[in-house]
Design a protein around this motif. Structure first.
Motif, short mmCIF file in Angstrom:
data_model
loop_
_atom_site.label_atom_id
_atom_site.label_comp_id
_atom_site.label_asym_id
_atom_site.label_seq_id
_atom_site.Cartn_x
_atom_site.Cartn_y
_atom_site.Cartn_z
N ASN A 250 -53.47 64.42 63.02
CA ASN A 250 -54.79 64.78 62.64
C ASN A 250 -55.83 65.60 63.50
O ASN A 250 -56.85 65.82 63.29
N ASP A 251 -55.02 66.12 64.68
CA ASP A 251 -55.89 67.14 65.46
C ASP A 251 -57.04 66.27 66.33
O ASP A 251 -57.96 66.98 66.34
N PRO A 252 -56.85 65.44 66.78
CA PRO A 252 -57.94 64.40 67.29
C PRO A 252 -58.45 65.26 68.69
O PRO A 252 -57.55 65.47 69.53
N PRO A 253 -59.75 65.11 68.89
CA PRO A 253 -60.10 65.50 70.22
C PRO A 253 -60.09 64.52 71.33
O PRO A 253 -60.20 64.91 72.52
N LEU A 254 -59.72 63.50 71.07
CA LEU A 254 -59.50 62.18 71.96
C LEU A 254 -58.24 61.28 71.86
O LEU A 254 -57.69 61.08 70.73
N ILE A 255 -57.42 61.40 72.88
CA ILE A 255 -55.96 60.74 72.94
C ILE A 255 -56.34 59.45 73.94
O ILE A 255 -56.54 59.62 74.97
N LEU A 256 -55.97 58.26 73.42
CA LEU A 256 -55.85 57.01 74.13
C LEU A 256 -54.43 56.48 74.38
O LEU A 256 -53.87 56.35 73.37
N PRO B 226 -50.53 58.97 59.61
CA PRO B 226 -51.97 59.18 59.88
C PRO B 226 -52.97 60.09 59.05
O PRO B 226 -53.94 59.97 58.53
N ALA B 227 -52.07 61.04 58.67
CA ALA B 227 -52.51 62.52 57.75
C ALA B 227 -52.53 61.56 56.27
O ALA B 227 -53.76 61.80 55.74
N ARG B 228 -51.79 60.86 55.95
CA ARG B 228 -51.91 60.21 54.74
C ARG B 228 -52.85 59.23 54.50
O ARG B 228 -53.79 59.06 53.55
N LEU B 229 -53.01 58.56 55.66
CA LEU B 229 -54.12 57.40 55.81
C LEU B 229 -55.62 58.11 55.60
O LEU B 229 -56.52 57.57 55.12
N VAL B 230 -55.67 59.40 55.96
CA VAL B 230 -56.99 60.15 55.87
C VAL B 230 -57.16 60.96 54.64
O VAL B 230 -58.01 61.61 54.42
N GLY B 231 -56.13 60.83 53.79
CA GLY B 231 -56.17 61.69 52.70
C GLY B 231 -56.15 63.10 52.76
O GLY B 231 -56.32 63.94 52.16
N ALA B 232 -55.41 63.78 53.96
CA ALA B 232 -55.29 64.99 54.24
C ALA B 232 -54.30 65.89 53.44
O ALA B 232 -53.58 65.08 52.88
N PRO B 233 -54.73 67.09 52.89
CA PRO B 233 -53.80 67.82 52.05
C PRO B 233 -52.45 67.76 52.66
O PRO B 233 -52.28 68.10 53.68
#
Ligand code: ADP
Ligand code: MG
Length: 302
Positions: free
Chosen positions: A171-177, A120-127
């Motif tokens: 990605n340190d999201p505020p919401l987990i489902l 998911p980090a690659r998906l959003v282009g995170a460093p």
């Protein structure tokens, strides 16, 4: 968590759903999977949505996570309505602000544990440097460091689900489902994952929504909601709903009963596995006997 939003909870809730509805199919074959469901989930809260198979749990969770568009109603993530977002903006929001955990883990079999977590980090282009550091911290926290180069096929069910949890957090999201996150795990591993989700809500301050019919998770939830035929009911409001075991006539708490069986579109609850088994063999027999109303009970036996 509040069922009906006030203006202040609208501002502070991480997740808000307003009158969500979804129907599949048309005409005679239409199924109303979710019917006017509203809820708010704040950071640090763990909300459990329980309900029998087919009650609309996955459909509701898919709408909450922007994977499925509702027919009516709205979902707000951190105050932002998601209905108006174009597909790419919605995909970005999902990847950055929401972590998904599924019963079947949904790991990529060709990738190592570490690369699955990083996906998911690659998906959003995170460093990448920072993402790798975060993946390592998560592997440490979830006791996966020794598995970082393994492929998913080499892992136990509990380890696979921990990888899925780490992936949801990268990605340190505020919401987990989470959809039935303990469904494929034995009792011990299921408990472990449940405690982990609890920690993710409480210690990390995330909003966590779990749908399940696993009674083991109930103890750790701040709120337990019951979904039945697509409609939500707050257990606290109906804490003492008694149903009658159609086999032995005993009164059983409809909310905590673990022995359940569906017949002719209705769910019955039982005091024990043996009563459920007897019922399953000959449901008509017990339902005929069940016609006489009992003092203090209505026709439905509740
Ligand atoms: P749960 O997760 O609680 O088992 P679901 O949300 O999967 O329930 O399903 C709720 C109802 O909606 C069921 O009757 C199911 O058959 C129906 N349903 C779910 N998804 C679809 C779909 N894609 N097409 C048609 N019917 C569906
Ligand atoms: Mg489901």
């Amino acid at each position: 968590m509040t069922r009906k939003g006030t203006s202040s909870s609208r501002e502070s809730a991480t997740l808000q759903a307003r009158e969500l509805s979804k129907t599949f199919g048309f005409g005679d074959t239409a199924v109303c999977a979710v019917d006017q469901v509203s809820l708010d989930v704040h950071s640090g809260e763990l909300v459990l949505i329980k309900g029998p198979s087919g009650s609309g749990k996955t459909t509701l969770l898919s709408m909450l996570g922007g994977l499925l568009r509702p027919d009516h109603g709205e979902v707000l993530v951190e105050g932002q309505p998601i209905a108006g977002l174009a597909e790419t903006a919605l995909a970005d929001l999902r990847a950055q602000r929401i972590g998904f955990i599924f019963q079947a883990y949904n790991l990529l079999s060709a990738l190592s544990v570490e690369d699955n977590i990083l996906f998911p980090a690659r998906l959003v282009g995170a460093p990448l440097g920072a993402a790798r550091q975060r993946a390592r911290e998560l592997m440490e926290r979830l006791q996966l460091t020794h598995r970082r180069r393994s492929r998913p096929a080499k892992l136990s069910g509990g380890e696979r689900q921990r990888v899925a949890v780490a992936r949801a957090l990268v990605n340190d999201p505020p919401l987990i489902l989470a959809d039935e996150p303990t469904g494929n795990l034995d009792s011990y591993r299921g408990q472990e994952v449940a405690m982990l989700l609890h920690e993710i809500a409480r210690e990390d301050g995330r909003a966590v929504v779990i749908v399940t019919h696993d009674p083991r998770i109930e103890d750790i939830a701040d709120h337990v909601l019951w979904l039945e035929d697509g409609r939500l009911r707050d257990r606290r409001e109906e804490a003492h709903e008694w149903a009658r075991d159609p086999v032995c006539n005993m009164q059983v708490d409809r909310w905590t009963a673990t022995e359940r069986s569906a017949f002719a579109g209705k769910e019955y609850v039982f005091c024990s596995a043996s009563c459920r088994e007897l019922f399953s063999r000959e449901p008509q027999h017990y339902l005929q006997q069940d016609q006489t109303p009992q003092p203090g009970l209505n026709q439905e036996g509740v």
